[in-house]
Scaffold this motif. Sequence first.
Motif, PDB file in Angstrom:
ATOM      1  N   VAL A 182       0.853  -1.186   0.000  1.00  0.00           N
ATOM      2  CA  VAL A 182       0.000   0.000   0.000  1.00  0.00           C
ATOM      3  C   VAL A 182       0.895   1.245   0.000  1.00  0.00           C
ATOM      4  O   VAL A 182       1.879   1.322   0.733  1.00  0.00           O
ATOM      5  CB  VAL A 182      -0.923  -0.002   1.241  1.00  0.00           C
ATOM      6  N   THR A 183       0.550   2.227  -0.840  1.00  0.00           N
ATOM      7  CA  THR A 183       1.381   3.433  -0.976  1.00  0.00           C
ATOM      8  C   THR A 183       1.123   4.454   0.124  1.00  0.00           C
ATOM      9  O   THR A 183       1.972   5.299   0.407  1.00  0.00           O
ATOM     10  CB  THR A 183       1.125   4.111  -2.333  1.00  0.00           C
ATOM     11  N   GLY A 184      -0.091   4.407   0.735  1.00  0.00           N
ATOM     12  CA  GLY A 184      -0.454   5.426   1.719  1.00  0.00           C
ATOM     13  C   GLY A 184      -0.993   6.691   1.071  1.00  0.00           C
ATOM     14  O   GLY A 184      -1.352   7.642   1.770  1.00  0.00           O
ATOM     15  N   GLN A 185      -1.049   6.715  -0.254  1.00  0.00           N
ATOM     16  CA  GLN A 185      -1.580   7.867  -0.981  1.00  0.00           C
ATOM     17  C   GLN A 185      -3.035   7.610  -1.370  1.00  0.00           C
ATOM     18  O   GLN A 185      -3.525   6.477  -1.314  1.00  0.00           O
ATOM     19  CB  GLN A 185      -0.746   8.123  -2.250  1.00  0.00           C
ATOM     20  N   ARG A 186      -3.700   8.705  -1.797  1.00  0.00           N
ATOM     21  CA  ARG A 186      -5.069   8.528  -2.282  1.00  0.00           C
ATOM     22  C   ARG A 186      -5.071   7.693  -3.550  1.00  0.00           C
ATOM     23  O   ARG A 186      -5.938   6.843  -3.753  1.00  0.00           O
ATOM     24  CB  ARG A 186      -5.696   9.904  -2.545  1.00  0.00           C
TER      25      ARG A 186
END
Length: 719
Positions: free
Chosen positions: A506-510
Motif C-alpha cells: 500500500v502506498t499510503g496515498q489517495r
Amino acid sequence: AAHLAVTGRTSSKCAGACPRSLTASQSARLAHVAAEAELSVPFADELPSRRAQLEALRSSEFDVLVVGGGATGAGCALDAVTRNLKTALVERNDFSSGTSSRSTKLIHGGVRYLQKAIMQLDYEQYMMVKEALHERANLLEIAPHLSAPLPIMLPVYKWWQLPYFWAGIKMYDLVAGVQCLKSSYVLSKSKALELFPMLKKDKLVGAIVYYDGQHNDARMNLAIALTAARYGAATANYTEVVHLLKTGDPNGGPDRVCGARCRDVITGEEFDVKAKCVINATGPFTDSLRRMDDQQTENICQPSAGVHIVIPGYYSPDNMGLLDPATSDGRVIFFLPWENMTIAGTTDTPTQVTAHPIPGEDDINFILTEVRNYLSPDVEVRRGDVLAAWSGIRPLVTDPSSKDTQSICRNHVVSISGSGLVTIAGGKWTTYRSMAEETLDAAVRAHGLRAEPCRTVGLVLEGGKGWSPTLYIRLVQDYGLEKEVAQHLASTYGVRAFDVAKMAQVTGQRWPIVGKRLVSEFPYIESEVIYAIKEYACTAIDVLARRTRLGFLNVQAADEALPRIVAIMGQELGWSQERRTAELESARKFLYHEMGYRSRSEQLTRTSEINLDNQEVVRYKKRFHKFDKESKGFITTVDVQRVLESINVHIDENALHEILNEVDLNKNGQVEIDEFLQLMSAVKKGQVSDSRLAILMKTAEETLDERGPVTVDRSGGGV
C-alpha cells in the motif's frame, strides 16, 4: 561417424495438426485442445524453488538433459517434457542472459531472406521464410500478452522502387498465406507523413506498410522456461556444465555421453546429472560444448555481433516501425517502437565469442547516422539521446572457411556426434519451436527414447491462458494500481499479473492505492522484484535486465533503481552486507560495459574539447557565477541548494549529489568552471542530452533574471 544435417525447414509432425483450410489461430487452438487433453501440469499452482530443482537434478536420471537456457534450449526442454520425457535443463548464467535477450524484438519471417531467395532462386531460403511465417503465427497465438502484430513502414524515395518493393512485400504476404497478419498496403507521401511525421519529406514519393510480430524477447524466453518447469522439467539457472559424463558402448563403439558434471555457480557445489541423451543448445558457445565431447571436432558456428540502441520514444510513432532496406553498407536497419521507447538496429559484424559482449562506439554512431538519413532535418538526432545500447552474438551456421557473415542464411544445424551428443545450432528466434521439434525428433531416433509426438504447436505459454487485452482494467479496479502500471503488468505477466499485484504494498496515498514504482518514469514496481525471485532471479542483474527490462531501456534509470532492488532482494534472500555490496558492483559493471553506460558517460570526459564561441563562453560563465558567488572557480551542492532555496525550489540532498556527480569528472565533490563548460559544449554538440545540472542551472538563471537581483540578506547571508 557423426551425422550432420543443415536444414531450414521442419516437417510438421505435431499432434493435432489441422487442415490447411483453417486459419492459423484456429489451427493453433485446436492443436492446443488436443495437446492439453493429454498433458498434466504438476506445478500449475506454484513453481518449485530453485533449491528443489537442484535437488531433482542430483537425485534423478533423465531421458533428456538440455544444456543452454536461451530460446532454443528452453524450447527443447518444453518440447521434451510435453512428450512425456523426463527432462532437465541447465543454464550457466540466467535464462535468456545471452543472445535471446538482445534481439531486435521482432517475430518475423525475414523480408530480406525472401528477397535473396527470389533473386538467387534459392528454394532453401524460401522454405526457411515460409516456416518462420508459420512459427510467427503460432508464437503470437501462444503468448498473446508478450507479443503483438506491428505495422512497419518502408519509405520509398524513387518512383521506380515503388512497384519493386510493393511486389516484394506482396510476395511476403503471399508466402504467409492464411497466416498473413494483415495485408500490406501502399501510402501516398502525405499519408505516410501523417502516420510517421518524423520522416524525411525531401524526395519522398510514398511508402509501403507491412506487418510483422513484435515481442518482449527475454520475457518470452523466460515464459518458455517457466512453462517447461510447470510441466515438470527440472530447470536450473546458474548451473554450469564442467564436463560431460561418458560410459562404454556395449557394442564396442566410442564411449557414449550419459550426462554431465554440473556446478552450482552460486554455491560452487558440484554434482552429476545423469541422462540418456544430452542436447547442446548453447548458442554462440556451441563449439565449446562440442569440444568437451571431442577435442578434435571442427567449429560449425561463426559468431556475428549485432548492436542495438535505445533512444527516446518521441523519435517514432507509438505503433509504427520503420525499415531502412539499404543502408550505406548494405545492411538492413529497423527503427521500432518498443516499451514506450524507440529501438534501432542492427549491425552485423564478425566477432569473437564472449559471455559479455560490449557495444562499440563505431556501431552506435553508424546506427545514428543511418537514422538521421531517414528522419526530417527538423529532428536533431543526438548522440546524447542514446539511453542504452547492447550487443548480441548471433550463432550463425557456416562453413569454417567463410568470412562474410552477412551472406549467411540463418538456417540451423542439428548434429549428432559419434558419442551421441545432440547439437542444435544457428536458426532464428522466431523458429525456436520448430528447431526444438526437429532436435527432439533426431534425439528420440538416435537414442531410442520412448516419446509421444510433438505437442508444442498451440501450447499456450506462462501467463497466456485466459489473458485478454482488457485484463489490465481488472487490475486497476481490483487493486487500485495506476493505469500505466496495470497495463505493464498485464502485458508482462499475463494472468500471473494478479499474483504480482497481490504482493504490492500500500502506498499510503489517495492514488495509486498500491504499487510503489522503482523509478518514477517507468511502470516497474517493487513487488516485481519479489515475484522475480519466484521466477528464479538470483542476482540484481537478472531483475534489471530480464525480469524487468529497465537495463535495456535506460541505463541511468536502472542505476538509480539498483540500490532499492538490491535492498529488496537482500531482505528476501537473506544476503549479507558483503553480498549486497558485490551485487551493486556487479550490476553497475554490467550496466557500464554491456548496456552502454560506458559509451554514454564517455561523451563527457576530462579530455573533452570545449567547442564554444566567445559569446557562448561569456554567457555560460555568467550563469556559472550566479551559483559561484564567492568566485571560487567551482560549485558544490551547498552553492546549488542556496540558489534553489532563493527561488523556492527544494531538491533532496542525495539527489543533488547525484546531479553534480554526473558532471564531476575528477570526482572531487565539486564542479569546476572547465567541467561546466565541457558539459555545455557536449550539450551543444548533441553528445549529452537531458543533463539535469544543465537544465536546472538554466531554469534557475531564467527565474532569477525575471525576479531581478536577490540580496544577500534575503538569501540568508549565503549560509
